[in-house]
Design a protein around this motif. Structure first.
Motif, PDB file in Angstrom:
ATOM      1  N   UNK A  27       2.411 -21.588  -9.837  1.00  0.00           N
ATOM      2  CA  UNK A  27       3.240 -21.339  -9.884  1.00  0.00           C
ATOM      3  C   UNK A  27       3.001 -20.512 -10.778  1.00  0.00           C
ATOM      4  N   UNK A  28       3.457 -19.386  -9.754  1.00  0.00           N
ATOM      5  CA  UNK A  28       3.848 -17.696 -10.832  1.00  0.00           C
ATOM      6  C   UNK A  28       4.776 -17.692  -9.904  1.00  0.00           C
ATOM      7  N   UNK A  29       5.461 -16.931 -11.144  1.00  0.00           N
ATOM      8  CA  UNK A  29       6.908 -15.676 -10.846  1.00  0.00           C
ATOM      9  C   UNK A  29       6.487 -14.010 -11.084  1.00  0.00           C
ATOM     10  N   UNK A  30       7.332 -13.527  -9.858  1.00  0.00           N
ATOM     11  CA  UNK A  30       7.802 -11.755 -10.387  1.00  0.00           C
ATOM     12  C   UNK A  30       8.992 -11.374  -9.788  1.00  0.00           C
ATOM     13  N   UNK A  31       9.444 -11.105 -10.598  1.00  0.00           N
ATOM     14  CA  UNK A  31      10.732 -10.535 -10.269  1.00  0.00           C
ATOM     15  C   UNK A  31      10.865  -8.707  -9.797  1.00  0.00           C
ATOM     16  N   UNK A  32      11.658  -8.263  -8.955  1.00  0.00           N
ATOM     17  CA  UNK A  32      12.140  -7.698  -8.778  1.00  0.00           C
ATOM     18  C   UNK A  32      13.406  -6.983  -8.802  1.00  0.00           C
ATOM     19  N   UNK A  33      13.681  -5.982  -9.720  1.00  0.00           N
ATOM     20  CA  UNK A  33      14.867  -5.611 -10.282  1.00  0.00           C
ATOM     21  C   UNK A  33      15.350  -4.250  -9.110  1.00  0.00           C
ATOM     22  N   UNK A  34      16.710  -4.581  -8.540  1.00  0.00           N
ATOM     23  CA  UNK A  34      17.561  -3.698  -7.121  1.00  0.00           C
ATOM     24  C   UNK A  34      18.430  -3.444  -7.856  1.00  0.00           C
ATOM     25  N   UNK A  35      19.051  -2.901  -7.032  1.00  0.00           N
ATOM     26  CA  UNK A  35      20.629  -2.556  -6.846  1.00  0.00           C
ATOM     27  C   UNK A  35      21.668  -2.937  -6.243  1.00  0.00           C
ATOM     28  N   UNK A  36      23.214  -3.413  -6.884  1.00  0.00           N
ATOM     29  CA  UNK A  36      23.770  -4.058  -5.733  1.00  0.00           C
ATOM     30  C   UNK A  36      23.867  -4.243  -4.246  1.00  0.00           C
ATOM     31  N   UNK A  37      23.419  -2.408  -4.136  1.00  0.00           N
ATOM     32  CA  UNK A  37      23.424  -2.127  -2.268  1.00  0.00           C
ATOM     33  C   UNK A  37      22.703  -2.830  -1.548  1.00  0.00           C
ATOM     34  N   UNK A  38      21.481  -2.864  -2.314  1.00  0.00           N
ATOM     35  CA  UNK A  38      20.404  -3.957  -1.999  1.00  0.00           C
ATOM     36  C   UNK A  38      20.427  -4.982  -1.775  1.00  0.00           C
ATOM     37  N   UNK A  39      20.989  -5.785  -2.938  1.00  0.00           N
ATOM     38  CA  UNK A  39      21.345  -7.251  -3.209  1.00  0.00           C
ATOM     39  C   UNK A  39      22.042  -8.199  -1.577  1.00  0.00           C
ATOM     40  N   UNK A  40      24.091  -7.303  -1.500  1.00  0.00           N
ATOM     41  CA  UNK A  40      23.857  -7.219  -0.594  1.00  0.00           C
ATOM     42  C   UNK A  40      23.693  -6.993   1.385  1.00  0.00           C
ATOM     43  N   UNK A  41      23.550  -5.749   1.248  1.00  0.00           N
ATOM     44  CA  UNK A  41      22.751  -5.793   2.338  1.00  0.00           C
ATOM     45  C   UNK A  41      21.304  -6.932   2.816  1.00  0.00           C
TER      46      UNK A  41
END
Length: 155
Positions: A27-41
């Motif tokens: 099992x592996x993990x990665x994260x992507x930091x985005x802005x609030x607009x992307x999360x909402x969309x």
């Protein structure tokens, strides 16, 4: 002794032919930091390229399946399962990506799990780059693995 170097000092693929087949999971993990607009969309299905997480899910599975095409010393293995999960942290504007890969064979599936989360993160970036190009892919690492001669590992 370096296992991927032959007696002449050239790169080689390790011979795993004499190893026993065992059940293996990683099992592996990665994260992507985005802005609030992307999360909402993403949450509201408003990204013009389509359902971001569904496409990233399929891309991650394809990434796992194609690992030996991208990593020169990886063996082609018999993947018997691959699943991805996404956790959206709306407070921190981070999408955490988890992939679990399974096989029965002579070598592990760590690289396949790492490839899966990386390709999924790159797919999210690709699908959302028209909204914001400042996304950051980070924290790609192995969470745990089981099976094989080296036994279990947990981060």
């Amino acid at each position: 002794m370096l296992t991927h170097i032959n007696e002449k000092g050239y790169a080689k693929m390790v011979d795993v032919g004499d190893k026993e087949n065992t059940k293996r999971t990683a099992t592996a993990k990665a994260s992507i930091l985005v802005n609030k607009e992307i999360i909402d969309k993403i949450l509201n299905g408003q990204v013009k390229k389509g359902d971001v997480l569904s496409v990233a899910q399929v891309a991650g599975i394809m990434g796992a399946k194609n690992t030996p095409m991208n990593i020169p010393m990886c063996h082609q293995i018999n993947l018997v399962g691959c699943d991805l999960d996404f956790n959206i942290d709306e407070k921190e504007n981070i999408i955490n990506i988890y992939a679990t890969c399974k096989s029965v064979g002579k070598t592990g599936v760590e690289m396949e799990a790492l490839s899966a989360v990386t390709i999924a993160a790159l797919t999210i970036y690709d699908m959302c780059k028209a909204i914001d190009k400042k996304m950051v892919i980070k924290d790609v690492h192995l969470l745990e693995k089981s099976g094989g001669k080296s036994g279990n590992f947990k981060f």
